[in-house]
Design a protein around this motif. Structure first.
Motif, PDB file in Angstrom:
ATOM      1  N   ASN A  95      26.873 -41.717 -11.402  1.00 55.65           N
ATOM      2  CA  ASN A  95      26.023 -41.582 -10.215  1.00 55.65           C
ATOM      3  C   ASN A  95      24.567 -41.860 -10.572  1.00 55.65           C
ATOM      4  OD1 ASN A  95      27.819 -40.693  -8.067  1.00 55.65           O
ATOM      5  ND2 ASN A  95      28.098 -38.861  -9.306  1.00 55.65           N
ATOM      6  N   GLU A  96      23.744 -41.959  -9.536  1.00 51.47           N
ATOM      7  CA  GLU A  96      22.300 -42.061  -9.736  1.00 51.47           C
ATOM      8  C   GLU A  96      21.801 -40.744 -10.320  1.00 51.47           C
ATOM      9  OE1 GLU A  96      19.936 -44.591  -9.070  1.00 51.47           O
ATOM     10  OE2 GLU A  96      21.798 -45.740  -9.100  1.00 51.47           O
ATOM     11  N   PRO A  97      20.699 -40.771 -11.035  1.00 56.47           N
ATOM     12  CA  PRO A  97      20.160 -39.514 -11.560  1.00 56.47           C
ATOM     13  C   PRO A  97      19.837 -38.528 -10.436  1.00 56.47           C
ATOM     14  CG  PRO A  97      19.093 -41.386 -12.614  1.00 56.47           C
ATOM     15  CD  PRO A  97      19.930 -41.936 -11.490  1.00 56.47           C
ATOM     16  N   LEU A  98      20.040 -37.272 -10.737  1.00 53.90           N
ATOM     17  CA  LEU A  98      19.635 -36.197  -9.846  1.00 53.90           C
ATOM     18  C   LEU A  98      18.229 -35.798 -10.277  1.00 53.90           C
ATOM     19  CD1 LEU A  98      20.048 -33.923  -7.752  1.00 53.90           C
ATOM     20  CD2 LEU A  98      21.108 -32.583  -9.601  1.00 53.90           C
ATOM     21  N   VAL A  99      17.252 -35.987  -9.393  1.00 48.09           N
ATOM     22  CA  VAL A  99      15.862 -35.680  -9.711  1.00 48.09           C
ATOM     23  C   VAL A  99      15.491 -34.391  -8.987  1.00 48.09           C
ATOM     24  CG1 VAL A  99      13.474 -36.487  -9.602  1.00 48.09           C
ATOM     25  CG2 VAL A  99      15.346 -38.125 -10.022  1.00 48.09           C
ATOM     26  N   VAL A 100      15.046 -33.416  -9.763  1.00 42.34           N
ATOM     27  CA  VAL A 100      14.684 -32.112  -9.223  1.00 42.34           C
ATOM     28  C   VAL A 100      13.187 -31.919  -9.447  1.00 42.34           C
ATOM     29  CG1 VAL A 100      15.113 -29.632  -9.300  1.00 42.34           C
ATOM     30  CG2 VAL A 100      16.970 -31.239  -9.857  1.00 42.34           C
ATOM     31  N   GLN A 101      12.478 -31.664  -8.351  1.00 41.19           N
ATOM     32  CA  GLN A 101      11.051 -31.401  -8.464  1.00 41.19           C
ATOM     33  C   GLN A 101      10.589 -30.539  -7.301  1.00 41.19           C
ATOM     34  OE1 GLN A 101      10.377 -35.932  -7.732  1.00 41.19           O
ATOM     35  NE2 GLN A 101       8.377 -34.977  -7.622  1.00 41.19           N
ATOM     36  N   ASP A 102       9.510 -29.839  -7.541  1.00 45.77           N
ATOM     37  CA  ASP A 102       8.880 -29.003  -6.531  1.00 45.77           C
ATOM     38  C   ASP A 102       7.624 -29.742  -6.093  1.00 45.77           C
ATOM     39  OD1 ASP A 102       7.490 -27.143  -5.058  1.00 45.77           O
ATOM     40  OD2 ASP A 102       7.463 -25.610  -6.618  1.00 45.77           O
ATOM     41  N   LYS A 103       7.615 -30.237  -4.871  1.00 48.10           N
ATOM     42  CA  LYS A 103       6.501 -31.058  -4.400  1.00 48.10           C
ATOM     43  C   LYS A 103       5.411 -30.271  -3.686  1.00 48.10           C
ATOM     44  CE  LYS A 103       9.083 -35.314  -4.093  1.00 48.10           C
ATOM     45  NZ  LYS A 103       9.234 -36.550  -3.364  1.00 48.10           N
ATOM     46  N   ALA A 104       5.487 -28.950  -3.714  1.00 49.49           N
ATOM     47  CA  ALA A 104       4.503 -28.140  -2.988  1.00 49.49           C
ATOM     48  C   ALA A 104       3.080 -28.386  -3.470  1.00 49.49           C
ATOM     49  CB  ALA A 104       4.852 -26.659  -3.100  1.00 49.49           C
ATOM     50  N   VAL A 105       2.891 -28.556  -4.770  1.00 47.09           N
ATOM     51  CA  VAL A 105       1.544 -28.754  -5.308  1.00 47.09           C
ATOM     52  C   VAL A 105       0.987 -30.129  -4.934  1.00 47.09           C
ATOM     53  CG1 VAL A 105       2.212 -29.672  -7.564  1.00 47.09           C
ATOM     54  CG2 VAL A 105       0.088 -28.391  -7.333  1.00 47.09           C
ATOM     55  N   GLU A 106       1.866 -31.100  -4.651  1.00 43.49           N
ATOM     56  CA  GLU A 106       1.410 -32.464  -4.364  1.00 43.49           C
ATOM     57  C   GLU A 106       0.454 -32.539  -3.183  1.00 43.49           C
ATOM     58  OE1 GLU A 106       4.512 -35.341  -3.957  1.00 43.49           O
ATOM     59  OE2 GLU A 106       5.173 -35.073  -6.016  1.00 43.49           O
ATOM     60  N   SER A 107       0.703 -31.761  -2.157  1.00 40.95           N
ATOM     61  CA  SER A 107      -0.160 -31.838  -0.977  1.00 40.95           C
ATOM     62  C   SER A 107      -1.593 -31.419  -1.310  1.00 40.95           C
ATOM     63  CB  SER A 107       0.402 -30.986   0.155  1.00 40.95           C
ATOM     64  OG  SER A 107       0.434 -29.632  -0.228  1.00 40.95           O
ATOM     65  N   PHE A 108      -1.750 -30.556  -2.283  1.00 32.79           N
ATOM     66  CA  PHE A 108      -3.090 -30.110  -2.660  1.00 32.79           C
ATOM     67  C   PHE A 108      -3.741 -31.082  -3.642  1.00 32.79           C
ATOM     68  CE2 PHE A 108      -0.552 -26.417  -1.573  1.00 32.79           C
ATOM     69  CZ  PHE A 108      -1.291 -25.932  -0.514  1.00 32.79           C
ATOM     70  N   ALA A 109      -2.974 -31.626  -4.557  1.00 32.06           N
ATOM     71  CA  ALA A 109      -3.531 -32.527  -5.578  1.00 32.06           C
ATOM     72  C   ALA A 109      -3.754 -33.931  -5.037  1.00 32.06           C
ATOM     73  CB  ALA A 109      -2.608 -32.581  -6.785  1.00 32.06           C
ATOM     74  N   SER A 110      -2.786 -34.470  -4.277  1.00 30.62           N
ATOM     75  CA  SER A 110      -2.901 -35.869  -3.860  1.00 30.62           C
ATOM     76  C   SER A 110      -4.008 -36.091  -2.842  1.00 30.62           C
ATOM     77  CB  SER A 110      -1.566 -36.377  -3.315  1.00 30.62           C
ATOM     78  OG  SER A 110      -1.211 -35.680  -2.147  1.00 30.62           O
ATOM     79  N   SER A 111      -4.230 -35.153  -1.936  1.00 31.90           N
ATOM     80  CA  SER A 111      -5.298 -35.351  -0.959  1.00 31.90           C
ATOM     81  C   SER A 111      -6.661 -35.361  -1.646  1.00 31.90           C
ATOM     82  CB  SER A 111      -5.251 -34.279   0.129  1.00 31.90           C
ATOM     83  OG  SER A 111      -5.424 -32.998  -0.434  1.00 31.90           O
ATOM     84  N   SER A 112      -6.851 -34.517  -2.643  1.00 31.89           N
ATOM     85  CA  SER A 112      -8.120 -34.502  -3.375  1.00 31.89           C
ATOM     86  C   SER A 112      -8.285 -35.753  -4.214  1.00 31.89           C
ATOM     87  CB  SER A 112      -8.191 -33.271  -4.277  1.00 31.89           C
ATOM     88  OG  SER A 112      -8.185 -32.107  -3.489  1.00 31.89           O
ATOM     89  N   ALA A 113      -7.201 -36.223  -4.825  1.00 34.02           N
ATOM     90  CA  ALA A 113      -7.271 -37.429  -5.654  1.00 34.02           C
ATOM     91  C   ALA A 113      -7.612 -38.644  -4.803  1.00 34.02           C
ATOM     92  CB  ALA A 113      -5.948 -37.644  -6.378  1.00 34.02           C
ATOM     93  N   LYS A 114      -6.993 -38.743  -3.637  1.00 31.97           N
ATOM     94  CA  LYS A 114      -7.262 -39.893  -2.763  1.00 31.97           C
ATOM     95  C   LYS A 114      -8.696 -39.854  -2.244  1.00 31.97           C
ATOM     96  CE  LYS A 114      -2.492 -40.618  -1.577  1.00 31.97           C
ATOM     97  NZ  LYS A 114      -1.410 -40.362  -0.672  1.00 31.97           N
ATOM     98  N   ALA A 115      -9.165 -38.670  -1.905  1.00 30.58           N
ATOM     99  CA  ALA A 115     -10.547 -38.561  -1.423  1.00 30.58           C
ATOM    100  C   ALA A 115     -11.530 -38.932  -2.519  1.00 30.58           C
ATOM    101  CB  ALA A 115     -10.809 -37.141  -0.932  1.00 30.58           C
TER     102      ALA A 115
END
Length: 190
Positions: free
Chosen positions: A48-68
């Motif tokens: 099968n394809e790899p099973l990727v497990v991640q917690d994306k909760a922090v992304e909303s805080f980090a990515s908006s600041s990085a893009k800005a």
């Protein structure tokens, strides 16, 4: 563990040391896993394809600041990084925010965990070690696993550093710093 430091550290301070967590444990023919915060686990599942497990909760805080920061022409702006850290501290280990291993044992309740069968191997990665797939789109998860098996985690990290150095100011791949932490553990199971 936190209680060992209660007399010498300000454990109530939101900047108390914290960590992301990525753990696997083989149980018979299965693999038990746990992820907390921005570590990523790629499980190589046979057939099968790899099973990727991640917690994306922090992304909303980090990515908006990085893009800005990138949109403002940030050239590794330490003020932007400092602001990001302050903003993250306000929502870390809070309802509606994201959870990390720190002084509050309740964070463990927010971890992503499970058991997978038919696992050939696994890559336990800090978010910075997964950038080749997640941000740079230089490869997919099966390729990352094969490169890691064949060449080892040091080569994976070296490849990540090459991409980071191609865009040191985050203009092509928005991010808030030139180089991120990059830690990788690669497991092959019998």
């Amino acid at each position: 563990m936190a209680m060992m430091h209660r007399d010498s550290c300000d454990l109530a301070h939101p900047g108390s040391p914290c960590s992301t967590v990525a753990v696997v444990r083989q149980i018979g023919e299965s693999l038990e896993y746990l992820i907390l915060s921005d570590s990523i686990l790629a499980l190589d599942i046979i057939g099968n394809e790899p099973l990727v497990v991640q917690d994306k909760a922090v992304e909303s805080f980090a990515s908006s600041s990085a893009k800005a920061a990138s949109a403002a022409g940030n050239k590794r702006d330490t003020d932007a990084l400092f602001t990001l850290i302050q903003e993250q501290q306000k929502v870390r280990n809070q309802p509606g925010g994201y959870w990390v291993a720190q002084v509050n044992p309740a964070a463990a309740e927010h971890a992503k965990s499970g058991i997978a069968s038919d696992v050939r191997g696994a890559a336990l990665l800090s978010d910075g070690a997964a950038l080749l797939v997640t941000d740079f789109n230089a490869m997919d998860w099966p390729s990352l696993l094969e490169i890691s098996y064949d060449l080892g985690p040091a080569k994976l990290i070296a490849m990540t550093r090459e991409f980071e150095d191609r865009d040191p100011y985050g203009m092509v791949w928005p991010r808030y710093k030139h180089r991120d932490d990059a830690t990788a553990v690669i497991c092959r199971l019998q």
